[in-house]
Scaffold this motif. Sequence first.
Motif, PDB file in Angstrom:
ATOM      1  N   ALA A   1     -31.203  16.541 -32.159  1.00 52.14           N
ATOM      2  CA  ALA A   1     -30.956  16.354 -32.990  1.00 52.14           C
ATOM      3  C   ALA A   1     -31.089  15.113 -33.710  1.00 52.14           C
ATOM      4  N   PRO A   2     -31.347  15.062 -34.994  1.00 51.08           N
ATOM      5  CA  PRO A   2     -32.010  13.422 -35.161  1.00 51.08           C
ATOM      6  C   PRO A   2     -30.813  13.175 -35.260  1.00 51.08           C
ATOM      7  N   GLY A   3     -30.350  11.535 -34.179  1.00 50.17           N
ATOM      8  CA  GLY A   3     -29.133  10.552 -34.303  1.00 50.17           C
ATOM      9  C   GLY A   3     -28.191  11.405 -32.902  1.00 50.17           C
ATOM     10  N   GLN A   4     -28.632  12.498 -32.458  1.00 49.15           N
ATOM     11  CA  GLN A   4     -27.756  12.977 -31.986  1.00 49.15           C
ATOM     12  C   GLN A   4     -27.152  12.388 -30.520  1.00 49.15           C
ATOM     13  N   PRO A   5     -26.159  11.470 -30.187  1.00 51.95           N
ATOM     14  CA  PRO A   5     -25.560  10.712 -29.401  1.00 51.95           C
ATOM     15  C   PRO A   5     -25.243  11.131 -28.240  1.00 51.95           C
ATOM     16  N   TYR A   6     -26.083  10.890 -26.896  1.00 53.11           N
ATOM     17  CA  TYR A   6     -24.949  11.379 -25.914  1.00 53.11           C
ATOM     18  C   TYR A   6     -24.099  10.312 -25.214  1.00 53.11           C
ATOM     19  N   LEU A   7     -23.221  10.145 -25.417  1.00 50.46           N
ATOM     20  CA  LEU A   7     -22.135   8.877 -24.635  1.00 50.46           C
ATOM     21  C   LEU A   7     -21.331   9.551 -23.614  1.00 50.46           C
ATOM     22  N   GLY A   8     -21.795   7.844 -22.558  1.00 49.42           N
ATOM     23  CA  GLY A   8     -21.177   8.120 -21.616  1.00 49.42           C
ATOM     24  C   GLY A   8     -21.095   6.963 -20.728  1.00 49.42           C
ATOM     25  N   LEU A   9     -20.832   7.033 -19.253  1.00 48.70           N
ATOM     26  CA  LEU A   9     -20.458   7.964 -18.560  1.00 48.70           C
ATOM     27  C   LEU A   9     -19.160   7.615 -18.145  1.00 48.70           C
ATOM     28  N   LEU A  10     -18.082   9.358 -18.644  1.00 48.94           N
ATOM     29  CA  LEU A  10     -16.737   8.800 -18.366  1.00 48.94           C
ATOM     30  C   LEU A  10     -16.225   9.212 -17.136  1.00 48.94           C
ATOM     31  N   PRO A  11     -15.672   8.500 -16.696  1.00 41.53           N
ATOM     32  CA  PRO A  11     -15.113   8.945 -15.239  1.00 41.53           C
ATOM     33  C   PRO A  11     -15.614  10.379 -13.911  1.00 41.53           C
ATOM     34  N   GLU A  12     -15.874   9.870 -12.658  1.00 38.51           N
ATOM     35  CA  GLU A  12     -15.935  10.951 -12.185  1.00 38.51           C
ATOM     36  C   GLU A  12     -15.676  12.246 -12.532  1.00 38.51           C
ATOM     37  N   LYS A  13     -14.082  12.712 -12.425  1.00 40.50           N
ATOM     38  CA  LYS A  13     -13.515  13.583 -12.670  1.00 40.50           C
ATOM     39  C   LYS A  13     -13.849  14.922 -13.730  1.00 40.50           C
ATOM     40  N   TRP A  14     -14.619  13.836 -15.064  1.00 41.86           N
ATOM     41  CA  TRP A  14     -14.996  14.547 -15.824  1.00 41.86           C
ATOM     42  C   TRP A  14     -16.571  15.135 -15.318  1.00 41.86           C
ATOM     43  N   ASP A  15     -17.077  14.733 -14.308  1.00 44.61           N
ATOM     44  CA  ASP A  15     -17.829  16.033 -14.048  1.00 44.61           C
ATOM     45  C   ASP A  15     -18.408  17.394 -13.910  1.00 44.61           C
TER      46      ASP A  15
ATOM     47  N   THR B   1     -20.886  29.232 -26.384  1.00 50.28           N
ATOM     48  CA  THR B   1     -19.583  29.554 -27.177  1.00 50.28           C
ATOM     49  C   THR B   1     -21.126  29.318 -28.524  1.00 50.28           C
ATOM     50  N   PRO B   2     -20.864  30.627 -29.576  1.00 48.57           N
ATOM     51  CA  PRO B   2     -21.794  31.243 -30.285  1.00 48.57           C
ATOM     52  C   PRO B   2     -22.197  30.154 -31.816  1.00 48.57           C
ATOM     53  N   ASN B   3     -20.832  29.163 -32.003  1.00 46.32           N
ATOM     54  CA  ASN B   3     -21.400  27.800 -32.705  1.00 46.32           C
ATOM     55  C   ASN B   3     -19.583  26.704 -33.176  1.00 46.32           C
ATOM     56  N   VAL B   4     -20.535  26.029 -33.020  1.00 43.36           N
ATOM     57  CA  VAL B   4     -18.981  25.130 -32.700  1.00 43.36           C
ATOM     58  C   VAL B   4     -20.249  23.844 -34.030  1.00 43.36           C
ATOM     59  N   PRO B   5     -19.337  23.591 -34.932  1.00 43.45           N
ATOM     60  CA  PRO B   5     -19.371  22.826 -36.234  1.00 43.45           C
ATOM     61  C   PRO B   5     -19.653  21.708 -36.308  1.00 43.45           C
ATOM     62  N   ALA B   6     -20.808  20.868 -37.697  1.00 45.81           N
ATOM     63  CA  ALA B   6     -21.025  19.669 -37.046  1.00 45.81           C
ATOM     64  C   ALA B   6     -19.755  18.920 -37.080  1.00 45.81           C
ATOM     65  N   GLY B   7     -19.801  17.897 -36.582  1.00 47.08           N
ATOM     66  CA  GLY B   7     -18.495  16.949 -36.473  1.00 47.08           C
ATOM     67  C   GLY B   7     -17.723  17.742 -34.804  1.00 47.08           C
ATOM     68  N   ALA B   8     -18.329  18.056 -34.303  1.00 44.98           N
ATOM     69  CA  ALA B   8     -17.959  18.639 -32.702  1.00 44.98           C
ATOM     70  C   ALA B   8     -18.106  17.961 -31.949  1.00 44.98           C
ATOM     71  N   LEU B   9     -16.850  17.025 -30.634  1.00 46.24           N
ATOM     72  CA  LEU B   9     -17.044  16.904 -29.683  1.00 46.24           C
ATOM     73  C   LEU B   9     -16.581  17.479 -29.171  1.00 46.24           C
ATOM     74  N   VAL B  10     -17.802  17.159 -27.631  1.00 39.15           N
ATOM     75  CA  VAL B  10     -18.148  18.510 -26.922  1.00 39.15           C
ATOM     76  C   VAL B  10     -17.916  17.505 -25.610  1.00 39.15           C
ATOM     77  N   ILE B  11     -17.751  18.217 -24.330  1.00 35.82           N
ATOM     78  CA  ILE B  11     -17.689  17.165 -23.106  1.00 35.82           C
ATOM     79  C   ILE B  11     -18.223  18.651 -22.256  1.00 35.82           C
ATOM     80  N   ALA B  12     -19.053  17.759 -21.164  1.00 38.14           N
ATOM     81  CA  ALA B  12     -19.132  18.702 -19.872  1.00 38.14           C
ATOM     82  C   ALA B  12     -20.549  16.961 -19.033  1.00 38.14           C
ATOM     83  N   ILE B  13     -20.705  17.692 -18.052  1.00 39.54           N
ATOM     84  CA  ILE B  13     -20.795  16.238 -17.028  1.00 39.54           C
ATOM     85  C   ILE B  13     -20.889  15.043 -17.556  1.00 39.54           C
ATOM     86  N   ARG B  14     -19.626  14.264 -17.679  1.00 43.68           N
ATOM     87  CA  ARG B  14     -19.355  13.098 -17.388  1.00 43.68           C
ATOM     88  C   ARG B  14     -19.862  12.764 -18.914  1.00 43.68           C
TER      89      ARG B  14
END
Lengths: 340, 243
Positions: free
Chosen positions: B140-154, B162-175
């Motif tokens: 989405a416009p301006g939406q950041p992918y932030l990384g990379l976290l340490p390996e264990k967060w892979d 998850t059907p719906n997380v709100p705007a402003g949600a911080l979510v995590i996956a694949i470091r």
Amino acid sequence: MTPLLEVLDGGPAITVQDLGRLGHIAQGLTRGGAMDRNALYEASALLAQPVTAALEMVGMGGSFRTNVDTRIALTGAPMVATIDASPAEWHCTHLLPAGSVLKIGGIRAGAIGYLSFGGGIAATKMMGAQSTHLAAGLGTILSTGQALELNGDRGGRVDMLLASDDRFHGGEIGIVSSLQTDHFGGETLQRFLQTGFARDARANRQGIRLNPDGEGFAAKGGLSVVSEIIVPGDIQITGDGAPYVLMCESQTTGGYPRIATVLPSDLPKVAQAPVGAKIRFRLYSFEEAVAHEKAAQAALRSLSSRVTPRVRDPRDINNLSSYTLISGAISATEDPFAGD
Amino acid sequence: MSDYPKVARVGLAGVVVTFGETLSESANLAAIAFRAAVDAQAWGDVQETASSLVSTFLSVDLTDVSYDDIRQRLLALLDTRDWFDVSLPPDRKLWTLPMCFESHVAPQLKDAANAAGVSKKAALEQLVGSRTRVITLGFAPGQPYLGLLPEKWDIPRQSELTPNVPAGALVIAIRQFVIFATATPTGWRHVGQTAFRPFDPHREIPFAFSPGDEVRFAPITLSELSHLEGGDSFGGAEWECIG
């Protein structure tokens, strides 16, 4: 008096569109703009003015009224149109007298019609352009009762005709290989070129789905490619093997593999293919594609020279004097791409 | 590695320089730094540039501009240094984002901790203490992918969305973290919530981030979050210049 356009009946999907906004790909915002850019160039030639923002009408039009005399141009997919109940021919300019009602109804061919105004629409620029970008929440679909400011028409010729090319029925679409074409292998690409497709009902300003008349397609080794830049026209193969042609409001990057990309000059034909229209792809070499695009750009540059007075029955003319607007025609820029 | 960097056409719409086949810290840094180097050339036939995860894109009308010519220019620029050993370009920002990690608005923090094989307390410490980089903007416009976290967060995305997380949600996956610009279904785990919005077309600066910017979090309580949500779309975010 501020020239105003009143939306008497909004139709389901009318937005203000110009040629889109550049400069924001890095921040995740695609260019947007008119789905059929040629329709804006045609309106520019017809109204003898630089390209302006127009109303993009998907599937059907609406009813409109202005408080000043203005010229209008009707371009893109031909729709049924009347001005105070008199038929208004498509691919033409007309005088829309103050207080008259312009009704634009159903589509006759194609998918998206455009309504342009002498002098253009005065909608405020958002981030450098007037285009509504629905996916980004820039601007909204026009609703009934809304009023849009117009720049005001300095006048010029009306009742001019610009015969359109036939881009409203699908047909052959030129493509060229792109970044991930090799992920599919020669056999899959050959089968893609031999397959007929039908334009699906699932389509919007982000992409248009095409249903193959045979099996779907897949990249070698599955769908796992690193997310890469997307450009309008890219043909993305999704999970079920059907291609989507990505359009002007697509995402800027994506992880689904793309088998090829549509030639820019054939994108209006994809945008204008009605639901169910048959599409076939023809692969151009890079050199052929460049030659094809140069020819298409030259054709757009010469649109003005193809504008002719519409031959009409004098009995249809209600009031000849109303065809003289405020004196002084506006000269079109010599190059329709100026300011593009 | 010898295949990279690679220069290729993107249809007729431009040229891409790719620094790796998969996402790595070095390929991403190279893409960001090389984009800055291209911008510094100010080539008149380049309309705009962008970096994605592992590549730099130049928007060029190849109908008018000779591909061979621009390719030669890019190869010459690539030759000027080792792009896999670069420092980041100047004029970047370090953002401090107020972020709430309380369970009400971080419902999958424990789940994410389990997936990473650490306690919830340790997970919280690591996420709160993280300093990540905007590796790319998109989806989405301006939406950041932030990384990379340490390996264990892979940790993988969940197979069930998850059907719906709100705007402003911080979510995590694949470091990586994403801060969602709008409410959306997702397979990423919801581990925090901010009143900050990465994109607001009505703001003087619509896009907060550029690739290469860095991000850290200032933990806030639920009531502080609720207070910030009543304010503007920067949500209390602050930034300073880093070089």
